[in-house]
Scaffold this motif. Structure first.
Motif, mmCIF file in Angstrom:
data_model
loop_
_atom_site.group_PDB
_atom_site.id
_atom_site.type_symbol
_atom_site.label_atom_id
_atom_site.label_comp_id
_atom_site.label_asym_id
_atom_site.label_seq_id
_atom_site.Cartn_x
_atom_site.Cartn_y
_atom_site.Cartn_z
ATOM 1 N N CYS A 57 -0.822 -18.936 69.782
ATOM 2 C CA CYS A 57 -2.052 -19.695 69.579
ATOM 3 C C CYS A 57 -1.917 -20.587 68.347
ATOM 4 O O CYS A 57 -1.837 -20.074 67.213
ATOM 5 C CB CYS A 57 -3.232 -18.753 69.452
ATOM 6 N N ALA A 83 -7.787 -17.101 61.306
ATOM 7 C CA ALA A 83 -7.650 -15.999 60.351
ATOM 8 C C ALA A 83 -8.394 -16.299 59.053
ATOM 9 O O ALA A 83 -9.035 -15.418 58.465
ATOM 10 C CB ALA A 83 -6.181 -15.741 60.070
ATOM 11 N N TYR A 94 -0.170 -12.817 68.529
ATOM 12 C CA TYR A 94 -1.155 -13.898 68.648
ATOM 13 C C TYR A 94 -0.696 -15.161 67.929
ATOM 14 O O TYR A 94 -0.814 -16.273 68.459
ATOM 15 C CB TYR A 94 -2.491 -13.414 68.081
ATOM 16 N N GLU A 95 -0.157 -14.995 66.725
ATOM 17 C CA GLU A 95 0.226 -16.154 65.907
ATOM 18 C C GLU A 95 1.314 -16.998 66.565
ATOM 19 O O GLU A 95 1.414 -18.190 66.315
ATOM 20 C CB GLU A 95 0.719 -15.667 64.533
ATOM 21 N N GLU A 96 2.103 -16.394 67.415
ATOM 22 C CA GLU A 96 3.196 -17.103 68.083
ATOM 23 C C GLU A 96 2.691 -17.969 69.235
ATOM 24 O O GLU A 96 3.276 -18.998 69.562
ATOM 25 C CB GLU A 96 4.208 -16.084 68.601
ATOM 26 N N ASP A 130 -3.757 -22.432 66.523
ATOM 27 C CA ASP A 130 -4.769 -22.456 65.463
ATOM 28 C C ASP A 130 -5.000 -21.080 64.832
ATOM 29 O O ASP A 130 -6.044 -20.834 64.220
ATOM 30 C CB ASP A 130 -6.093 -22.989 66.020
ATOM 31 N N ALA A 131 -4.021 -20.199 64.967
ATOM 32 C CA ALA A 131 -4.181 -18.824 64.487
ATOM 33 C C ALA A 131 -4.486 -18.765 62.994
ATOM 34 O O ALA A 131 -5.304 -17.963 62.552
ATOM 35 C CB ALA A 131 -2.927 -18.012 64.798
ATOM 36 N N ARG A 132 -3.841 -19.623 62.190
ATOM 37 C CA ARG A 132 -4.064 -19.582 60.745
ATOM 38 C C ARG A 132 -5.494 -19.939 60.388
ATOM 39 O O ARG A 132 -6.112 -19.292 59.546
ATOM 40 C CB ARG A 132 -3.104 -20.555 60.040
ATOM 41 N N ARG A 133 -6.022 -20.980 61.021
ATOM 42 C CA ARG A 133 -7.389 -21.395 60.732
ATOM 43 C C ARG A 133 -8.374 -20.304 61.134
ATOM 44 O O ARG A 133 -9.324 -19.997 60.400
ATOM 45 C CB ARG A 133 -7.724 -22.697 61.469
ATOM 46 N N ALA A 159 -3.063 -6.228 65.026
ATOM 47 C CA ALA A 159 -1.760 -6.858 64.790
ATOM 48 C C ALA A 159 -0.603 -6.101 65.431
ATOM 49 O O ALA A 159 0.519 -6.617 65.488
ATOM 50 C CB ALA A 159 -1.514 -6.982 63.290
#
Length: 263
Positions: free
Chosen positions: A130, A137, A126-128, A132-135, A188
């Motif tokens: 999207c 999370a 997902y992080e790769e 805004d993945a950090r926000r 994950a």
């Protein structure tokens, strides 16, 4: 009415409604089968609709250890068999779309047709995909205090004005609980093989206003699955089954076309 069935090491909670070809509904990461409450009546006119809770979700009971995506696919495969079917149509929303992809890859004979909504392709994380993945999370980790802001990611503001109770839909989440931690670890995980290896006839559905999974990410999957169809739902956010159940059902029925009936 809630029923239970043993599928391998998991006691799965589910609801079965309607008659016709089997249609299995797979919910998202923080959700349960309840997310399909508004969708099921529209589909039950044409299918035996089976909505169930995955491991560490809803009322399903399983081992107190983190599962993998492959585990969830194997659960679904055993569940289909336990329900008396050799194969089923499968609809997966968000992370449920990842579970549906894994089922299609690991147990291709268990799937008739596949509908993937508001999801992202295996095997990529997902992080790769999207930005805004950090926000997102951080908002999940901040629950329940961030519940109202998190809701704006899953539902457009216009819809939240119509359904203000959904602003607090994440308020009961406890990310620090052992169950939530196991679920996060499961979400994950991925597989080695990817979406291009899916052979089931596939429909890809995206909401135009989806902030959780950008519609471009979801729709791009159609170009990688041989013969796949794609639909963009205007003015719809991430949770299509709750925001536009009738419209979504029409597209599902059209694609699955049970006995040639019209939606």
């Amino acid at each position: 009415m809630t029923d239970f069935v043993q599928a391998g090491e998991v006691r799965i909670a589910f609801e079965r409604t309607g008659q016709g070809p089997a249609l299995l509904l797979m919910h998202g990461a923080e959700a349960s089968r309840q997310m399909f409450a508004a969708l099921v009546p529209h589909l039950a006119k044409h299918f035996t609709v089976i909505a169930y809770d995955q491991r560490d979700c809803g009322e399903t009971e399983g081992p107190e250890r983190a599962a993998t995506l492959a585990d969830l696919a194997n659960d679904a495969h055993q569940f289909i068999r336990a329900m008396g079917f050799k194969r089923a149509h499968v609809f997966g929303s968000s992370f449920g779309g990842r579970v549906a992809q894994a089922l299609a890859l690991l147990h291709p004979r268990a799937i008739d047709h596949l509908v993937l909504a508001s999801t992202w392709p295996l095997p990529r994380p997902y992080e790769e995909l999207c930005p805004d993945a950090r926000r997102l999370a951080a908002l999940r980790q901040g629950l329940p205090g961030t519940a109202e802001e998190l809701a704006t990611w899953f539902f457009p503001e216009a819809f939240l004005q119509q359904r203000p109770e959904l602003r607090r839909v994440f308020a009961d989440a406890r990310p620090a609980s052992a169950r939530a931690a196991r679920r996060a670890a499961t979400v994950a995980t991925t597989l080695d093989n990817g979406v291009a290896d899916i052979v089931a006839p596939t429909l890809v559905v995206a909401g135009e206003l989806d902030r959780v999974v950008p519609p471009t990410v979801t729709l791009a999957m159609a170009g990688r699955i041989r013969g796949a169809d794609a639909v963009l739902l205007p003015a719809i956010g991430h949770v299509t089954a709750m925001q536009a159940p009738e419209v979504l059902a029409q597209h599902i029925v059209r694609f699955l076309n049970p006995a040639g009936v019209k939606a």
